[in-house]
Write a protein that holds these residues in place. Structure first.
Motif, mmCIF file in Angstrom:
data_model
loop_
_atom_site.group_PDB
_atom_site.id
_atom_site.type_symbol
_atom_site.label_atom_id
_atom_site.label_comp_id
_atom_site.label_asym_id
_atom_site.label_seq_id
_atom_site.Cartn_x
_atom_site.Cartn_y
_atom_site.Cartn_z
ATOM 1 N N MET A 1 -2.281 -6.203 12.701
ATOM 2 C CA MET A 1 -2.373 -6.777 11.357
ATOM 3 C C MET A 1 -1.237 -6.242 10.480
ATOM 4 S SD MET A 1 -5.393 -6.292 8.502
ATOM 5 C CE MET A 1 -6.654 -7.132 9.452
ATOM 6 N N ASN A 2 -0.575 -7.146 9.760
ATOM 7 C CA ASN A 2 0.476 -6.729 8.846
ATOM 8 C C ASN A 2 -0.128 -6.071 7.618
ATOM 9 O OD1 ASN A 2 2.566 -7.718 10.418
ATOM 10 N ND2 ASN A 2 2.414 -9.778 9.535
ATOM 11 N N LYS A 3 0.405 -4.935 7.259
ATOM 12 C CA LYS A 3 -0.082 -4.223 6.083
ATOM 13 C C LYS A 3 0.558 -4.794 4.816
ATOM 14 C CE LYS A 3 -2.474 -0.718 7.988
ATOM 15 N NZ LYS A 3 -3.867 -0.411 7.657
ATOM 16 N N GLU A 4 -0.208 -4.746 3.731
ATOM 17 C CA GLU A 4 0.351 -5.079 2.421
ATOM 18 C C GLU A 4 0.115 -3.904 1.494
ATOM 19 O OE1 GLU A 4 0.196 -8.771 0.406
ATOM 20 O OE2 GLU A 4 -0.536 -9.840 2.184
ATOM 21 N N TYR A 5 1.069 -3.684 0.597
ATOM 22 C CA TYR A 5 1.014 -2.528 -0.289
ATOM 23 C C TYR A 5 1.227 -2.957 -1.732
ATOM 24 C CZ TYR A 5 1.771 -0.148 4.168
ATOM 25 O OH TYR A 5 1.663 0.279 5.462
ATOM 26 N N ALA A 6 0.563 -2.239 -2.634
ATOM 27 C CA ALA A 6 0.739 -2.479 -4.065
ATOM 28 C C ALA A 6 0.825 -1.137 -4.771
ATOM 29 C CB ALA A 6 -0.419 -3.293 -4.622
ATOM 30 N N VAL A 7 1.393 -1.147 -5.965
ATOM 31 C CA VAL A 7 1.439 0.062 -6.785
ATOM 32 C C VAL A 7 0.264 0.040 -7.749
ATOM 33 C CG1 VAL A 7 2.747 1.375 -8.491
ATOM 34 C CG2 VAL A 7 3.945 0.227 -6.617
ATOM 35 N N GLY A 8 -0.503 1.117 -7.752
ATOM 36 C CA GLY A 8 -1.590 1.277 -8.715
ATOM 37 C C GLY A 8 -1.174 2.260 -9.785
ATOM 38 N N LEU A 9 -1.509 1.954 -11.031
ATOM 39 C CA LEU A 9 -1.191 2.834 -12.155
ATOM 40 C C LEU A 9 -2.447 3.152 -12.941
ATOM 41 C CD1 LEU A 9 2.009 1.151 -13.692
ATOM 42 C CD2 LEU A 9 1.916 3.005 -12.016
ATOM 43 N N ASP A 10 -2.623 4.416 -13.261
ATOM 44 C CA ASP A 10 -3.683 4.842 -14.169
ATOM 45 C C ASP A 10 -2.994 5.382 -15.407
ATOM 46 O OD1 ASP A 10 -5.988 5.718 -15.406
ATOM 47 O OD2 ASP A 10 -6.194 7.513 -14.174
ATOM 48 N N ILE A 11 -3.092 4.643 -16.519
ATOM 49 C CA ILE A 11 -2.359 4.991 -17.732
ATOM 50 C C ILE A 11 -3.348 5.419 -18.814
ATOM 51 C CG2 ILE A 11 -0.882 4.114 -19.575
ATOM 52 C CD1 ILE A 11 0.416 2.264 -17.541
ATOM 53 N N GLY A 12 -3.141 6.618 -19.326
ATOM 54 C CA GLY A 12 -3.974 7.128 -20.410
ATOM 55 C C GLY A 12 -3.139 7.399 -21.645
ATOM 56 N N GLY A 13 -3.730 8.081 -22.600
ATOM 57 C CA GLY A 13 -3.023 8.371 -23.841
ATOM 58 C C GLY A 13 -1.952 9.427 -23.704
ATOM 59 N N THR A 14 -2.036 10.250 -22.653
ATOM 60 C CA THR A 14 -1.078 11.347 -22.496
ATOM 61 C C THR A 14 -0.498 11.448 -21.089
ATOM 62 O OG1 THR A 14 -2.873 12.883 -21.928
ATOM 63 C CG2 THR A 14 -2.241 12.748 -24.259
ATOM 64 N N HIS A 15 -0.830 10.485 -20.223
ATOM 65 C CA HIS A 15 -0.369 10.605 -18.831
ATOM 66 C C HIS A 15 -0.237 9.241 -18.174
ATOM 67 C CE1 HIS A 15 -4.482 9.569 -17.790
ATOM 68 N NE2 HIS A 15 -4.043 9.335 -16.566
ATOM 69 N N ILE A 16 0.525 9.215 -17.094
ATOM 70 C CA ILE A 16 0.522 8.078 -16.173
ATOM 71 C C ILE A 16 0.457 8.653 -14.763
ATOM 72 C CG2 ILE A 16 3.057 7.967 -16.227
ATOM 73 C CD1 ILE A 16 2.827 4.978 -15.510
ATOM 74 N N THR A 17 -0.418 8.078 -13.938
ATOM 75 C CA THR A 17 -0.490 8.435 -12.523
ATOM 76 C C THR A 17 -0.191 7.178 -11.719
ATOM 77 O OG1 THR A 17 -2.182 10.095 -12.953
ATOM 78 C CG2 THR A 17 -1.905 9.393 -10.679
ATOM 79 N N ALA A 18 0.741 7.287 -10.789
ATOM 80 C CA ALA A 18 1.121 6.157 -9.941
ATOM 81 C C ALA A 18 0.874 6.506 -8.485
ATOM 82 C CB ALA A 18 2.598 5.812 -10.147
#
Length: 300
Positions: free
Chosen positions: A1-18
């Motif tokens: 099976m071919n894999k698919e990938y996406a970028v997830g972002l968690d954005i708050g008032g003082t941070h970003i997590t990718a």
């Protein structure tokens, strides 16, 4: 099976997590998790540059060559369908009011006009992520909340967010429910804890972490503030746990790390009310939010 990938972002008032997410198996790619702290009241261009750095660093660390979407957890008020920020008067993102954040991402990252970019409420992302982390929850009705600077909530039925209808409060939110002398968030949040401690002790503190440290050190009034919050939380959510017929109640957010001080009092109230809901504390808020965001791109 071919894999698919996406970028997830968690954005708050003082941070970003990718992070880069395998959206076939709903897994976070090793070494792709990257965080940046920043002041969200900086000019828009400066904030976007920080966000771009987080995204590009995450992709580079993942060794993934091609991503097929971007999924973003954002605090509200926000038009999640159209990507427009309506945050105002909350000491965060003051310069983003009325701007189309989807267009900002496309311009900054040089993305095509049809590149998929989705937005969702941060509490909903957390709840969905908790469901995807434990596949047993995909068949259940789950109410999840985030305890932090605010009080977020979501209602998930078989993996789908429910925000309308008689079974949930307006927009699936509980922060603005009338409670005592104000609204729920006045009592169940970091500011609620700080205000509660001041009312008990007459002493001012700066943040929830300071209160947690006091409670850990044995400060009786600090412990009492957490106990009161736990009881208040139970009173606020009990009617909706019943109306929604929730099987599971999941608590996340930074304040969840202090569960030893409030959870026993929350559970006591829940049991006294005759509720049989399963209560749990999230063990990984951050990954849950990222998985929940990218579930919008999930390839079953």
């Amino acid at each position: 099976m071919n894999k698919e990938y996406a970028v997830g972002l968690d954005i708050g008032g003082t941070h970003i997590t990718a992070a880069v997410i395998d959206i076939t198996d709903m897994k976070v790619i090793d070494f792709s998790l990257h965080k940046e702290s920043f002041d969200s009241n900086l000019p828009v261009e400066e904030v976007m540059t920080i966000w771009e750095k987080a995204i590009r660093t995450s992709i580079e660390n993942s060794k993934v060559e091609n991503t097929t979407g971007l999924a973003v957890c954002m605090p509200g008020p926000f038009d999640y369908t159209n990507g427009v920020c309506w945050i105002k008067g909350q000491s965060k993102y003051e310069h983003f009011y009325g701007l189309n954040v989807r267009d900002l991402f496309k311009d900054k990252l040089n993305l095509s006009s049809d590149f998929p970019i989705f937005f969702e409420n941060d509490a909903v992302c957390f709840g969905k992520g908790e469901v995807f982390k434990d596949t047993e929850n995909l068949s259940k009705k789950v109410m999840a909340i985030t305890l932090g600077t605010g009080l977020g909530a979501c209602f998930i039925d078989k993996g789908e967010s429910i925000s309308t209808g008689d079974l949930v409060p307006k927009d699936g939110e509980i922060y603005d429910l009338r409670y005592k002398e104000g609204i729920a968030e006045d009592y169940v949040s970091a500011r609620g804890l700080i205000a509660g401690y001041f009312a008990l002790s007459g002493k001012e503190i700066n943040n929830g972490l300071e209160l947690f440290n006091l409670a850990t050190a044995g400060d009786t009034m600090a412990k009492k503030a957490f106990e009161q919050m736990g009881e208040d939380l139970a009173v606020i959510v009990l009617p909706w746990l019943a109306t929604f017929s929730a099987d599971s109640f999941i608590i996340g957010g930074k304040i969840a790390n202090a569960s030893e001080f409030f959870l026993p009092f929350f559970n006591k109230k829940i049991k006294e009310a005759g509720s049989n809901v399963t209560v749990s504390i999230s063990t990984d808020n951050e990954k849950a939010a990222l998985l929940g965001a990218t579930s919008m791109l999930y390839k079953a």
